[in-house]
Design a protein around this motif. Sequence first.
Motif, PDB file in Angstrom:
ATOM      1  N   ASP A 566       2.920  15.667   9.940  1.00 54.77           N
ATOM      2  CA  ASP A 566       1.853  14.882   9.578  1.00 54.77           C
ATOM      3  C   ASP A 566       2.441  13.642   9.005  1.00 54.77           C
ATOM      4  OD1 ASP A 566       0.284  16.954  10.020  1.00 54.77           O
ATOM      5  OD2 ASP A 566      -0.158  17.695   8.119  1.00 54.77           O
ATOM      6  N   LEU A 567       1.718  12.744   9.275  1.00 51.72           N
ATOM      7  CA  LEU A 567       2.119  11.208   8.832  1.00 51.72           C
ATOM      8  C   LEU A 567       0.868  10.621   8.092  1.00 51.72           C
ATOM      9  CD1 LEU A 567       3.949   9.779  11.808  1.00 51.72           C
ATOM     10  CD2 LEU A 567       5.108  10.642   9.695  1.00 51.72           C
ATOM     11  N   THR A 568       1.426   9.440   7.254  1.00 56.68           N
ATOM     12  CA  THR A 568       0.192   8.674   6.553  1.00 56.68           C
ATOM     13  C   THR A 568       0.522   7.321   6.988  1.00 56.68           C
ATOM     14  OG1 THR A 568      -0.332  10.228   4.881  1.00 56.68           O
ATOM     15  CG2 THR A 568      -0.800   7.940   4.382  1.00 56.68           C
ATOM     16  N   GLU A 569      -0.459   6.550   7.958  1.00 58.78           N
ATOM     17  CA  GLU A 569      -0.090   5.309   8.130  1.00 58.78           C
ATOM     18  C   GLU A 569      -1.134   4.494   7.602  1.00 58.78           C
ATOM     19  OE1 GLU A 569       2.201   4.700  11.677  1.00 58.78           O
ATOM     20  OE2 GLU A 569       3.072   5.806   9.624  1.00 58.78           O
ATOM     21  N   THR A 570      -0.623   3.140   7.749  1.00 60.73           N
ATOM     22  CA  THR A 570      -1.522   1.933   7.098  1.00 60.73           C
ATOM     23  C   THR A 570      -1.827   0.975   8.290  1.00 60.73           C
ATOM     24  OG1 THR A 570      -0.810   2.415   4.876  1.00 60.73           O
ATOM     25  CG2 THR A 570      -2.053   0.299   5.396  1.00 60.73           C
ATOM     26  N   VAL A 571      -3.143   0.704   8.257  1.00 62.63           N
ATOM     27  CA  VAL A 571      -3.548  -0.560   9.226  1.00 62.63           C
ATOM     28  C   VAL A 571      -3.972  -1.512   8.294  1.00 62.63           C
ATOM     29  CG1 VAL A 571      -5.075  -1.359  11.084  1.00 62.63           C
ATOM     30  CG2 VAL A 571      -4.057   1.011  11.119  1.00 62.63           C
ATOM     31  N   SER A 572      -3.203  -2.788   8.413  1.00 62.46           N
ATOM     32  CA  SER A 572      -3.932  -3.948   7.598  1.00 62.46           C
ATOM     33  C   SER A 572      -4.866  -4.760   8.697  1.00 62.46           C
ATOM     34  CB  SER A 572      -2.753  -4.837   7.252  1.00 62.46           C
ATOM     35  OG  SER A 572      -1.647  -4.064   6.521  1.00 62.46           O
TER      36      SER A 572
END
Length: 780
Positions: A566-572
Amino acid sequence: MNKGLKFTAIAACVAGALGVTATATAAPSHDKAVIGYLTQWEAWKGTDAGFSVKGEATHLNVDMDIYNILNFSFFGVAKDGSLHSGDLRNKSIYQPGSVQEPGPLLHPDVYSSWDFHILWGELEYIHEYPGNEPWQAEALAKVQAQGFVKDGRGWKHAPTGITGQMPIPLKKAGGAPGLIDLANEKGVQVMASIGGWSMSKHFPEMAADPVKKERFLQDIDKLIALGFHGIDIDWEYPGSGGMNFTGTDADYANFEQLMDDIRERIGPDRLLTAAFKAVPAALEGYDWARLQRSMDYFNMMTYDLNGGWSNVTGHNSPLYPYPEEEFEGLNLDTLKNWMVNVKGINPKQINFGAAFYGRGVQTTEAEAYLGAPTDKRNVNFSVDGPSVSAVDLTNWKVFEGQPNYNYLIKQPGWAHKWDANAEVPYAVKGKYFLSYDDPDSIRKKAEYIVNNDLGGIIVWQVHGDIQCEGSFVNYGTKLKQCTNLRSPLAEQIDQVFSANIIPNEAPVLALPGAQNVDSGAVISFTVSATDADGDALSFSAQGADVTDNGDGTATVTYKAPNTAVDLTETVSVKVSDGRKSDSGSVTVNVKGSGDVVNTAPVLTAPASVSVKAGETAVIDLSATDAEGDSLTFTASSGELVQTGNSATVSVATVDSTENSVVNVVVTVTDGVETVEATVVVNVEGNTPVDSNWDRNKVYNTGDKVVHNGVEYTAKWWTKGEEPGTSSVWEAFDDGSAKGWSADKVYNGGDVAIYEGNTYKAKWWTKGDVPGSAWGPWELQ
């Protein structure tokens, strides 16, 4: 003479007042042109030149809420009329008979030039054109998507016709934007500025020759294809001449025709401007009515009006006349009255210059003062060559007497004064005199422009006043962006020009909550924004694709990486109204597949590099990883510096007369699998030194020395300049080609032998090994 502060009403749009209209919306909301020159060479300068770090002086550190036009400076004119990168200028062009050989429009070496880094932004290097193997599919898709095709041993950018050598300079996905992309986002226009003081020699012959002019116009087409919004001509100077060329009366009509030809070439909707000498006597020869029909702005260089060439100390850029001036009429007010009242030129097409630098001179007096006699002597400038000048090299050596404002203001020991007649400051320190502009004088010039309903202001140059009051964010190895940037001189211009303007409200961005997606899957979500001023909005994102729906909303599409965990990504996400912006981020929770699959990284390394004994070999490495794992590089010898998925290995070699080979084993690992390659460093032994040259001795014209086995003759006075590395020394020529030397300066037309082959230099070069298809040497 009116020195009051009677502001004129500010119109809605400057374009409507001009004969030619421009389509782009400027970032500032006033009607004045604020034009800043952005040079390609300033980025090389570091702390010794007043900057916080090397690489600070790029497009990422320009306040585009202040400037509405930026002039990328400079492209040069070659002897055949073609254009070339400013980095390829002939550094001996000041010498009689010296010419500029043709060269690439953008410098093909991404390591020794800032051309691509400034114009295209953060780069991702592809060191060879990808083939059709499955493991090359991703890289091939990238280069094809950006329009690159294979061209011999190098590449060609099909949309623009620009060619270059390896590596391919890809715009990095999600990386810092280039100058033109960033300007488009901000509503700022970018001009391609051509010429300048040291690259104008061939303007007269090009403008007079239809064949050479057509070659020039073909390269204008390429500049427009690159995305430039217009053309700025800096022919210094029609009629009066410049560095190593004389002017004639025919230049004026040829200049006017050139403007007509460029206007026809670029069409009515792009900007066309030019820089002019701010001396009425040099401007009499123009048909100003004709120029007003083809051009948008006349950029008057109302600086460099006094300096080291002057017989008495005077102001670099005076606003009004003053009793101590050496030559009557060299000031902004006199020039404005001549242009508007005598010549009838539309004031809205006139832009006056603002100098974000000073000029220092030394005097014959123990205590310098305004109007004091200057103390001239022989000086060898890096650009102008040998000159007689009173330039102050004691206090401003790094700047050759022209310190930037952000540097000079920090120097202790100077007594700062104000000239109430010229309305500019100056400073003295013992026998030294410094003329410069400060926030007060810049403000007065901006007020003068408003009061007299002039078009606007030009700034030389935009990084002269920047001050970073925050930290720096790195984008690759070259680009750095300050988190809190100040421009105290430019801010004065903006405050005056915006005095009667209703402030712009920033848009407000609305984002959804956290998103969930499976490994490798694609999701879309909608973002929206409102704007109190009703401005048109544009959306952008890092880490995802954006589709603007045109109704104040946008669809963001995100592709999750293939991951077992599992990963936690961020979209700006960012929204802009062309002047101000709002941004935020959306969290994306990526559900891992549970399948632990690892693919070895792909390492790109050169098979070999060559270096002279005693020098440092540089090995550039890069790697990719299908899973996006963090990569680590190592090297069996040398100093390794890693930046993201790239690394540089510096291998020092021992000074020797013998040839040798050093094998450097380089590796990259994703933590699970390791890939290695061997890079062969070919070390070329140095020729035994045979020299009677003395670094501490003064040599005059005609003096001869032997250095590294070669006989040299001094062409003018010199001290400390090593034969073979400086143009002051002329090597004895017995008519035969000599072996190529990495330490020798070669000019266009020089020949050298390398590995048994004879090569001819296409332009000025030093240290470039013959044999590269895109380098400065051609095989004879």
